[in-house]
Design a protein around this motif. Structure first.
Motif, mmCIF file in Angstrom:
data_model
loop_
_atom_site.group_PDB
_atom_site.id
_atom_site.type_symbol
_atom_site.label_atom_id
_atom_site.label_comp_id
_atom_site.label_asym_id
_atom_site.label_seq_id
_atom_site.Cartn_x
_atom_site.Cartn_y
_atom_site.Cartn_z
ATOM 1 N N ARG A 209 0.835 -1.203 0.000
ATOM 2 C CA ARG A 209 0.000 0.000 0.000
ATOM 3 C C ARG A 209 0.869 1.252 0.000
ATOM 4 N N PRO A 210 0.896 1.988 -1.109
ATOM 5 C CA PRO A 210 1.623 3.253 -1.136
ATOM 6 C C PRO A 210 0.744 4.384 -0.604
ATOM 7 N N VAL A 211 1.326 5.213 0.251
ATOM 8 C CA VAL A 211 0.578 6.266 0.932
ATOM 9 C C VAL A 211 1.382 7.562 0.881
ATOM 10 N N ALA A 212 0.683 8.666 0.791
ATOM 11 C CA ALA A 212 1.326 9.983 0.848
ATOM 12 C C ALA A 212 0.677 10.814 1.932
ATOM 13 N N THR A 213 1.464 11.683 2.525
ATOM 14 C CA THR A 213 0.944 12.621 3.505
ATOM 15 C C THR A 213 1.631 13.960 3.272
ATOM 16 N N SER A 214 1.199 14.990 3.938
ATOM 17 C CA SER A 214 1.729 16.351 3.849
ATOM 18 C C SER A 214 0.773 17.240 3.064
ATOM 19 N N LYS A 215 0.924 18.545 3.322
ATOM 20 C CA LYS A 215 0.065 19.552 2.684
ATOM 21 C C LYS A 215 0.221 19.533 1.170
ATOM 22 N N ALA A 298 0.335 12.752 10.014
ATOM 23 C CA ALA A 298 1.706 12.888 9.527
ATOM 24 C C ALA A 298 2.657 13.018 10.722
ATOM 25 N N LEU A 299 3.670 13.858 10.578
ATOM 26 C CA LEU A 299 4.740 13.926 11.572
ATOM 27 C C LEU A 299 4.251 14.292 12.961
ATOM 28 N N ARG A 300 3.408 15.315 13.089
ATOM 29 C CA ARG A 300 2.962 15.725 14.420
ATOM 30 C C ARG A 300 2.251 14.600 15.149
ATOM 31 N N GLU A 301 1.379 13.901 14.424
ATOM 32 C CA GLU A 301 0.672 12.769 15.047
ATOM 33 C C GLU A 301 1.646 11.655 15.418
ATOM 34 N N GLY A 302 2.660 11.456 14.590
ATOM 35 C CA GLY A 302 3.662 10.445 14.903
ATOM 36 C C GLY A 302 4.413 10.774 16.184
ATOM 37 N N VAL A 303 4.755 12.041 16.369
ATOM 38 C CA VAL A 303 5.431 12.477 17.590
ATOM 39 C C VAL A 303 4.541 12.228 18.810
ATOM 40 N N ILE A 304 3.253 12.539 18.684
ATOM 41 C CA ILE A 304 2.301 12.309 19.771
ATOM 42 C C ILE A 304 2.215 10.827 20.112
ATOM 43 N N LEU A 305 2.072 9.997 19.096
ATOM 44 C CA LEU A 305 1.930 8.557 19.316
ATOM 45 C C LEU A 305 3.171 7.969 19.953
ATOM 46 N N ARG A 306 4.347 8.404 19.523
ATOM 47 C CA ARG A 306 5.588 7.913 20.128
ATOM 48 C C ARG A 306 5.660 8.294 21.589
ATOM 49 N N ARG A 307 5.257 9.521 21.913
ATOM 50 C CA ARG A 307 5.282 9.962 23.314
ATOM 51 C C ARG A 307 4.304 9.157 24.153
ATOM 52 N N LEU A 308 3.134 8.891 23.639
ATOM 53 C CA LEU A 308 2.160 8.089 24.376
ATOM 54 C C LEU A 308 2.681 6.678 24.610
ATOM 55 N N ASP A 309 3.369 6.121 23.627
ATOM 56 C CA ASP A 309 3.965 4.799 23.799
ATOM 57 C C ASP A 309 4.985 4.797 24.931
ATOM 58 N N GLN A 310 5.759 5.887 25.015
ATOM 59 C CA GLN A 310 6.770 5.987 26.062
ATOM 60 C C GLN A 310 6.155 6.095 27.455
ATOM 61 N N LEU A 311 4.945 6.686 27.515
ATOM 62 C CA LEU A 311 4.274 6.876 28.807
ATOM 63 C C LEU A 311 3.433 5.677 29.230
ATOM 64 N N ALA A 312 3.250 4.725 28.312
ATOM 65 C CA ALA A 312 2.393 3.574 28.608
ATOM 66 C C ALA A 312 3.009 2.720 29.724
ATOM 67 N N PRO A 313 2.165 2.171 30.606
ATOM 68 C CA PRO A 313 2.670 1.310 31.674
ATOM 69 C C PRO A 313 3.304 0.044 31.107
ATOM 70 N N VAL A 314 4.372 -0.394 31.721
ATOM 71 C CA VAL A 314 5.071 -1.595 31.247
ATOM 72 C C VAL A 314 4.338 -2.831 31.747
#
Length: 314
Positions: A209-215, A298-314
């Motif tokens: 699946r090829p995908v594009a993002t950005s304005k 895109a990038l902003r959502e990726g940054v948010i998701l990565r941060r949430l992953d880091q905060l998730a309980p182990v």
């Protein structure tokens, strides 16, 4: 929790505040942006000008005040190619930190590609199979491919729409004459040469699946007939190579200063549209992609998701 994301890009400083927690959809609570065009304020010596640095400090300070007023639990602040490429980046970052209290993290191009890939993977899910993700920014082009949430290949090339508009097409926002056919052909040859080394890397990984993002891709898709933004976040949007070639065929004859009159084209980025279309066409052609799905994350959502992953309980 409430997270703020401050994205210092080549064109804008964009604050996005979302309400989110691990495993949930991040819902936007507030969005504001300031148009700085930092990439256009890089001097002949490669340094961000004093006026550019002043504008950046002011915009970041305003964003922090807004984020504090919205009671964000954390502010994730990052900068991309415009600051990354500036020869005085260290000095500028120190000034931003000292005067605004915000520590900007400079993302590498590869990290941009990885974060964007994560956002696209979460949006489409595992059923999308192997993904190929393309993102044309103001200063760079990011490409990534893989089956997991972390791509097997993530690369960044200096093929941003703003950069190429300035350096190769030599157009500005008020241009009254479109670039010559020879100039556009020279740009196409340059982009092809830059892409050639990474095509093999990406094709070896492969994709379903090829995908594009950005304005830039969203504007091109809209001109090719995709649903307008008013149709909502969930409307499926795509861009075919045939549609892109038709768009490229007519916008290359329109003066840069008039491109903003086209429906769906951002006034601030209109003059970059032709360069973006040339890059998009080259990528789709060299990778033999007939149709791209357009992802709203895109990038902003990726940054948010990565941060949430880091905060998730182990």
């Amino acid at each position: 929790m409430r997270l703020g994301v401050l994205d210092v890009g080549s064109n804008t400083v964009h604050l996005l505040v979302v309400d989110a927690h691990h495993g949930a959809h991040p819902w936007p609570a507030h969005s504001e942006k300031v148009v700085l065009r930092l990439a256009e304020q890089i001097g002949p010596d490669g340094a961000l000008t004093e006026a550019g640095a002043d504008g950046l400090v002011k915009a970041v300070s305003m964003a922090r005040t807004a984020a504090d007023g919205l009671t964000t639990d954390d502010l994730l602040a990052f900068a991309t190619s415009a600051v990354r490429d500036a020869t005085n980046a260290g000095e500028v970052l120190a000034r931003v930190r000292d005067e605004s209290g915000v520590r900007l993290e400079v993302l590498s191009g590869a990290d941009e590609a990885r974060m964007t890939f994560l956002a696209v993977r979460r949006w489409f899910g595992w059923s999308a199979g192997r993904l190929l993700v393309m993102d044309i920014g103001g200063g760079s082009l990011e490409l990534a491919a893989g089956i997991d949430e972390d791509p097997d290949v993530a690369v960044s090339l200096p093929l941003g729409a703003g950069r190429l508009s300035r350096e190769r097409l030599r157009v500005d926002r008020s241009g009254t004459v479109p670039p010559s056919a020879e100039t556009v052909d020279e740009l196409r040859e340059y982009v092809d040469a830059q892409l050639e080394p990474v095509v093999k890397q990406l094709t070896e990984v492969g994709w379903e699946r090829p995908v594009a993002t950005s304005k830039t891709f969203r504007m091109l898709a809209r001109l090719a007939g995709a649903a307008p933004s008013g149709a909502g976040l969930w409307a499926r949007r795509s861009l075919t190579r045939t549609g892109l070639r038709q768009v490229l065929g007519f916008i290359r004859h329109i003066p840069p200063g008039q491109l903003h009159e086209l429906e769906g084209v951002s006034t601030q980025r209109a003059h970059q549209l032709l360069a973006g279309a040339v890059v998009a066409d080259a990528v789709m052609r060299q990778l033999d992609v007939d149709c791209l799905d357009i992802c709203p994350w895109a990038l902003r959502e990726g940054v948010i998701l990565r941060r949430l992953d880091q905060l998730a309980p182990v």
